[in-house]
Design an enzyme around this catalytic site. Structure first.
Site: not given
Length: 267
Positions: A44, A55
C-alpha cells in the site's frame, strides 16, 4: 485477473503500508524494495495529504514531512513506475479523495500506466463513490473498499457488489496506529463478513507484531502492517534492517528474533 487477485490465489496477503515521499522519493523506493524482499506480497503506497483524518500521529507526521518536501500525487506515480522496473507484486494506492479530484479525470489511466493495481480512497463512502468506481473499472484498477465493525448488512451487500480485488476490514474504530491485541469481537465479525462476501478480506488498523498477524490469519485472508513500518523508516532504519523487520513480523517466515528498530518508544 489482476495482480491482486493472482496473489490471493497463491497465498494469504502480507500487506505493508508506507507514506510515499517521507524521507524523499529515493528513500521510499529503497523502502518498497526492502519490504518486498522481506516477504511482503502486497504494497500500500500512501499519498501524503494535509488532513489525514483516518490516520494516527505516526502516519500524520509522515504525511506532513512528505508534503514539506513537495511530494505530489504525480510524484507518487513516478515512484511506482520506478518500482515496477524491479518488481511485479501488487500495489494499492492508498489516498484521500481530494488529491484524485484535483488531478482530474486522466489520473486513473495515469495510475494504471504507472503500475497501480488497486485504489483505496479512505474518505469516500460507497454511497458517494459512483464516479470513482466507474473510473477505476474503466482503467482496470480494482476499487478497494473499506468495511468496519459498524458496517450494516445492507451496506456490506452494496460494498460487496462494487468492490474488487479484496475488502479491507478496519478491525477497530478510530485511526491507524500500533495496538497490543486484536479486538475481542474480531473472530465473530470476520465470520459474519465472510458469510456475506466471496472477496478476500484483509484486516488492519493496529496490527504490529507476529502474534497478532498470525491471529488475524486464522480468520482473514491477509493482514496489513503500516504504522510500525512508517515509524521505523522515520527513525532511519537501514534497508537491510527493514527487510529483516518485515521477515520477523511474517507468521509464515521461519521464526526470527523480532527486530526492534526504534530509538525510543513513542506509541
Amino acid at each position: 485477473m489482476n495482480r491482486i487477485e493472482q496473489q490471493f490465489k497463491k497465498s494469504p496477503a502480507y500487506v505493508a503500508y508506507l507514506t510515499a515521499g517521507d524521507g524523499g522519493l529515493e528513500r521510499s523506493l529503497e523502502s518498497l524494495l526492502a519490504l518486498a524482499k522481506g516477504g511482503v506480497n502486497i504494497l500500500e503506497v500512501g499519498v501524503p495529504f494535509s488532513d489525514p483524518v483516518a490516520d494516527g500521529p505516526v502516519i500524520q507526521e509522515a504525511s506532513i514531512r512528505a508534503l514539506a518536501q513537495g511530494t505530489t500525487l504525480h510524484d507518487v506515480l513516478t515512484l511506482i513506475t520506478s518500482f515496477r522496473q524491479h518488481s511485479e507484486i501488487p500495489i494499492i494506492l492508498f489516498t484521500y479523495f481530494n488529491p484524485l479530484l484535483a488531478a482530474g479525470d486522466k489520473i486513473y489511466q495515469q495510475m494504471k500506466s504507472a503500475g497501480v493495481d488497486g485504489c483505496l480512497v479512505v474518505d469516500l463512502p460507497v454511497e458517494e463513490a459512483a464516479p470513482h468506481l466507474t473510473a477505476c473499472k474503466t482503467a482496470k484498477i480494482a476499487p478497494i473498499l473499506l468495511i468496519s465493525p459498524s458496517t450494516t448488512q445492507e451496506r456490506l451487500k452494496k460494498i460487496n457488489e462494487h468492490g474488487e480485488g479484496m475488502l479491507y476490514y478496519v478491525c477497530r474504530p478510530g485511526t491507524t496506529g500500533v495496538r497490543a491485541t486484536l479486538p475481542e469481537n474480531f473472530p465473530a465479525k470476520m465470520n459474519q463478513i465472510k458469510s456475506m462476501t466471496s472477496l478476500p478480506i484483509v484486516t488492519g488498523f493496529g496490527i504490529a507484531n507476529r502474534k497478532m498477524a498470525a491471529q488475524a490469519l486464522q480468520y482473514a485472508d491477509g493482514f496489513v502492517i503500516g504504522s510500525l513500518f512508517v515509524k521505523a523508516i522515520a527513525e532511519g532504519i537501514s534497508k537491510n534492517a527493514l527487510t529483516r523487520l518485515a521477515q520477523s513480523l511474517n507468521p509464515h517466515y521461519p521464526n526470527l528474533r523480532l527486530i526492534t528498530p526504534f530509538r525510543k518508544k513513542t506509541f
